[in-house]
Design a protein around this motif. Structure first.
Motif, mmCIF file in Angstrom:
data_model
loop_
_atom_site.group_PDB
_atom_site.id
_atom_site.type_symbol
_atom_site.label_atom_id
_atom_site.label_comp_id
_atom_site.label_asym_id
_atom_site.label_seq_id
_atom_site.Cartn_x
_atom_site.Cartn_y
_atom_site.Cartn_z
ATOM 1 N N LYS A 213 0.858 -1.187 0.000
ATOM 2 C CA LYS A 213 0.000 0.000 0.000
ATOM 3 C C LYS A 213 0.895 1.238 0.000
ATOM 4 O O LYS A 213 2.049 1.174 0.385
ATOM 5 N N GLN B 244 -1.287 10.130 3.750
ATOM 6 C CA GLN B 244 -2.630 9.922 3.217
ATOM 7 C C GLN B 244 -2.587 8.750 2.240
ATOM 8 O O GLN B 244 -1.730 8.719 1.360
ATOM 9 N N ALA B 245 -3.530 7.804 2.406
ATOM 10 C CA ALA B 245 -3.560 6.651 1.501
ATOM 11 C C ALA B 245 -3.878 7.129 0.090
ATOM 12 O O ALA B 245 -4.805 7.904 -0.126
ATOM 13 N N ILE B 246 -3.074 6.677 -0.875
ATOM 14 C CA ILE B 246 -3.291 7.095 -2.255
ATOM 15 C C ILE B 246 -3.287 5.875 -3.177
ATOM 16 O O ILE B 246 -2.864 4.796 -2.798
ATOM 17 N N SER B 247 -3.777 6.078 -4.399
ATOM 18 C CA SER B 247 -3.775 5.026 -5.409
ATOM 19 C C SER B 247 -2.740 5.377 -6.479
ATOM 20 O O SER B 247 -2.197 6.472 -6.500
ATOM 21 N N VAL C 45 -9.084 8.993 -9.325
ATOM 22 C CA VAL C 45 -8.385 10.272 -9.405
ATOM 23 C C VAL C 45 -8.093 10.640 -10.854
ATOM 24 O O VAL C 45 -8.122 11.796 -11.231
ATOM 25 N N ARG D 223 -10.130 -3.039 -10.251
ATOM 26 C CA ARG D 223 -10.525 -2.723 -8.883
ATOM 27 C C ARG D 223 -11.967 -3.134 -8.623
ATOM 28 O O ARG D 223 -12.276 -3.755 -7.606
ATOM 29 N N ALA E 197 -0.899 -3.304 7.169
ATOM 30 C CA ALA E 197 -1.320 -3.195 5.774
ATOM 31 C C ALA E 197 -2.003 -4.485 5.317
ATOM 32 O O ALA E 197 -2.932 -4.453 4.520
ATOM 33 N N ASP F 50 -7.801 -3.115 1.884
ATOM 34 C CA ASP F 50 -7.569 -1.871 1.157
ATOM 35 C C ASP F 50 -7.352 -2.231 -0.306
ATOM 36 O O ASP F 50 -6.473 -3.019 -0.630
ATOM 37 N N SER G 265 -6.643 0.021 -2.717
ATOM 38 C CA SER G 265 -6.011 1.118 -3.453
ATOM 39 C C SER G 265 -4.870 0.627 -4.337
ATOM 40 O O SER G 265 -4.516 1.269 -5.308
ATOM 41 N N GLY G 266 -4.277 -0.522 -4.006
ATOM 42 C CA GLY G 266 -3.144 -0.996 -4.792
ATOM 43 C C GLY G 266 -3.530 -1.965 -5.902
ATOM 44 O O GLY G 266 -2.667 -2.511 -6.580
ATOM 45 N N TYR H 237 -12.941 11.349 1.262
ATOM 46 C CA TYR H 237 -11.718 12.075 1.472
ATOM 47 C C TYR H 237 -11.003 12.316 0.157
ATOM 48 O O TYR H 237 -9.803 12.449 0.112
ATOM 49 N N PRO I 8 -9.101 13.434 -3.038
ATOM 50 C CA PRO I 8 -8.618 12.286 -3.820
ATOM 51 C C PRO I 8 -7.874 11.221 -3.020
ATOM 52 O O PRO I 8 -7.303 10.321 -3.607
ATOM 53 N N TYR I 9 -7.845 11.343 -1.680
ATOM 54 C CA TYR I 9 -7.193 10.318 -0.877
ATOM 55 C C TYR I 9 -8.221 9.264 -0.522
ATOM 56 O O TYR I 9 -9.401 9.430 -0.792
ATOM 57 N N GLU I 10 -7.763 8.172 0.109
ATOM 58 C CA GLU I 10 -8.696 7.079 0.350
ATOM 59 C C GLU I 10 -8.754 6.718 1.828
ATOM 60 O O GLU I 10 -7.815 6.942 2.575
#
Lengths: 320, 332
Positions: free
Chosen positions: A200, A233-236, B36, B64, B181, B186, B188-189, B302, B304-306
């Motif tokens: 992540k 901050q969690a980002i993609s 995003v 996703r 993690a 999550d 996001s990855g 939140y 563009p953050y997650e």
């Protein structure tokens, strides 16, 4: 004769006792005569002895600075934690383990009877408790003005250990290096700081724990509205592509399970990140995670190495 | 001869499935459109040479959304199977030590051989979660169970013990943050090429569908199952294999999604009773929908953050769970 012998026998212990009292009094007066100075630290003031010979240090940045100033031999206790290369000799068994980076082992500290205890960062909140055992100072570096904090910490250590000239010389070296980097960085484009862990990612901006890159070294932030948060901050990956930085500064938190930057590089190597300027120009810099993460770049050598790495990265690209 | 629609409860419930299916598809479209990067459906068919939009769809958005649906569906089915096998409504992979054991497996294999391919890591995680679940079953057979609440409690205690071991190892090797993690779900990855193991989970869930009637029988007890000529032990092992496999694929791809396997089957059983063949498509659809919805919330709050989906599900899920718990009590 008998009587004199008896009286002698009875006076002997008394004499011995008074001798002991005398002795202990003299040591007491000796201790109180040892020079102390009043110093200002992150949580107030403390009376600390000058040139203490038995020091327990919980803060890796302080260990780094003590080593850089050649006063590491006063250290007797260090925390149990992985050590970066330049501090690896603190891993030797001759140093007593005094707890973790976060949690002191008070029993062990008490047994060591240190003349001075230094905490900072993760161990900072334990200052009041440790102060009950020995003079304790907190050298936590505030992220808002890291450089002036490093300045005052190094000067303070120089004063306590009577190394003021060496401290000033090292600080001058640091400030010169920062000024040189700042000049290079100002024209190098935008940067995004990304911490990777367990597959992540989170982003850090100005004012954050890695914000020194923007705030002091002068790289323009690719995103300006990043909120300060200790864990980012969690980002993609889409976020990275959208912000399209010229530089990506990566702190690989999983360095313990591979070589530096390897797992982060694997994570970032994908179709989206490959389209960013930073990837195309090969401007993805894998920061030394020990220096950045564990020392928070607050030790003299760590700071110097960090400046050097960024400076080298920028120069390599300016020659093209 | 005309069969009156609705005369067979099974066909009527299948017909009812149309609505949630449409809802799930609609949510998928919303999920695909959020992100995003610059993306809109109109761009896809606009007459320009913009290959970037298609690339974004194929590399980032579609994977996703698919990963979300697959994880939601399979985890919910895994929860249903466990509840049938243990005959307790409050059991799911994260209240039976299954997820915690999978995490321990991933941690150990990451430490010992960091360069192991993900597929092998998943197999190791699967083996660990299988062992953990078997320990849970063995504990259950030895403890006199006076209350249905005792079963998940035992599972939570077992999970806690396994988690304590995992945390200790992670702490020793400075991996506590990586552990977080893995434990907090999550997505996001997730990208193309980084979620495909979840299809194995779907395969396992489909296998379970074919054995659905048998699981229903197994849910009625060992004696009953044996009377009907079925091998209760083999059936239980098969069920555990499916559950462990699904848990391993989800934990290794995105991290744990708590409560899911518990809430969804409970809602479905409130609606349709305990016939597994009938409820399995509902459980799968509702699971996918719930996860999609939570991820959309986590991405929008939140922007563009997650916010990790594990956190969102934790909040919404615990509220739903308490509601179900008190609801069931009042009915009983």
């Amino acid at each position: 004769m008998n009587q004199t012998a008896r009286s002698f026998r009875s006076t002997l212990p008394r004499f011995r006792q008074s001798l002991l009292v005398l002795l202990s009094l003299s040591t007491l007066s000796f201790a109180s005569h040892a020079e102390t100075i009043s110093v200002q630290h992150a949580q107030g003031t403390a009376q600390v002895p000058i040139k203490p010979a038995k020091v327990v240090v919980f803060d890796l940045a302080t260990l780094d600075t003590l080593r850089t100033l050649n006063i590491a031999d006063v250290v007797i206790g260090v925390p149990e934690t992985p050590y970066p290369k330049h501090l690896s000799h603190f891993q030797e068994a001759s140093y007593t383990r005094v707890g973790s980076l976060f949690e002191p082992n008070y029993e062990v500290v008490n047994q060591l009877k240190p003349e001075l205890v230094i905490v900072g960062g993760r161990s900072g909140p334990k200052q009041p408790d440790l102060a009950k055992l020995a003079p304790t100072i907190d050298l936590t570096v505030n992220q808002e003005n890291p450089v002036s904090n490093v300045d005052s910490n190094v000067r303070l250590l120089g004063k306590i250990f009577d190394k003021e000239a060496a401290a000033e010389a090292e600080l001058k070296k640091m400030h010169d290096a920062i000024a040189a980097l700042k000049q290079k960085a100002s024209g190098a484009g935008t940067g995004l700081i990304v911490l990777t862990t367990g597959g992540k990612m989170s982003a850090y901006g100005p004012g954050s724990r890695f914000g020194i890159i923007h705030d002091v070294f002068g790289f323009k932030p690719a995103v300006t509205d990043l909120k300060e948060s200790n864990h980012g901050q969690a980002i993609s990956f889409e976020f990275i592509l959208k912000t399209n930085p010229d530089w990506i500064f990566v702190v690989d938190r999983d360095v313990a399970i591979g070589s530096e930057g390897q797992s982060a590089a694997k994570l970032l190597d994908n179709a989206l990140v490959r389209k960013t300027n930073a990837w195309k120009k090969q401007q993805v810099v894998y920061l030394d995670s020990f220096n950045w993460y564990l020392l928070a770049s607050a030790g003299l050598t760590a700071m110097q190495e960090n400046i050097q790495q960024l400076s080298d990265a920028v120069s390599a690209h300016q020659h093209h | 001869m005309l069969i009156h629609p609705g005369s067979n409860p099974l066909t009527s419930s299948y017909r009812l499935l149309l609505l949630p299916t449409i809802f799930l598809l609609a949510l998928s479209l919303i999920s695909i459109s959020i992100g995003v990067g610059d993306f809109s459906f109109s761009h896809l068919w606009a007459d320009n040479d913009d290959a970037d939009v298609w690339q974004l769809l194929v590399i980032s958005r579609l994977p996703r959304t698919l990963a979300l649906i697959l994880s939601g569906m399979t985890l919910a089915v895994a929860g249903l199977i466990m509840q049938m096998l243990v005959r307790n409504r409050f059991v799911e992979p994260s209240t039976a030590g299954t997820i915690e054991s999978a995490t321990l497996g991933i941690l150990l294999v990451t430490l010992i051989a960091p360069d192991t391919p993900v597929f092998i890591k998943m197999l190791v995680a699967g083996a660990f979660s299988m062992m953990g679940t078997l320990v849970f079953m063995a504990l259950l057979s030895r403890v006199p169970l006076r209350s249905p609440y005792l079963v998940p409690l035992i599972g939570l205690v077992l999970g806690g013990v396994v988690l304590a071991c995992t945390t200790f190892v992670a702490y020793r090797f400075d991996l506590v943050q990586s552990l977080h993690a893995w434990t907090i779900g999550d997505f996001s990855g997730v990208l193309q090429g980084r979620y495909e193991l979840l299809w194995i989970g779907l395969l396992l869930a489909l296998l379970a569908c074919f054995a659905a009637d048998r699981f229903t029988v197994a849910g009625m007890g060992e004696a009953f199952t044996t009377n009907l000529g079925l091998n209760h032990r083999a059936l239980t092992l098969f069920g555990l294999l499916v559950v462990s496999g699904i848990s391993a694929t989800v934990v290794i791809t995105s991290g744990n999604i708590p409560f899911l396997g518990l809430i969804v089957p409970n809602i479905v059983s409130l609606l349709f009773g305990d016939n597994m063949r009938q409820s399995i498509p509902w459980v799968a659809l509702l699971g996918g929908t719930f996860v999609l919805l939570c991820d959309i919330i986590g991405r929008l709050i939140y922007y563009p953050y997650e916010i990790p989906i594990g956190t969102v599900v934790g909040v919404i899920g615990s509220i739903l769970f308490l509601t179900i718990l008190f609801g069931r009590r009042n009915r009983a």
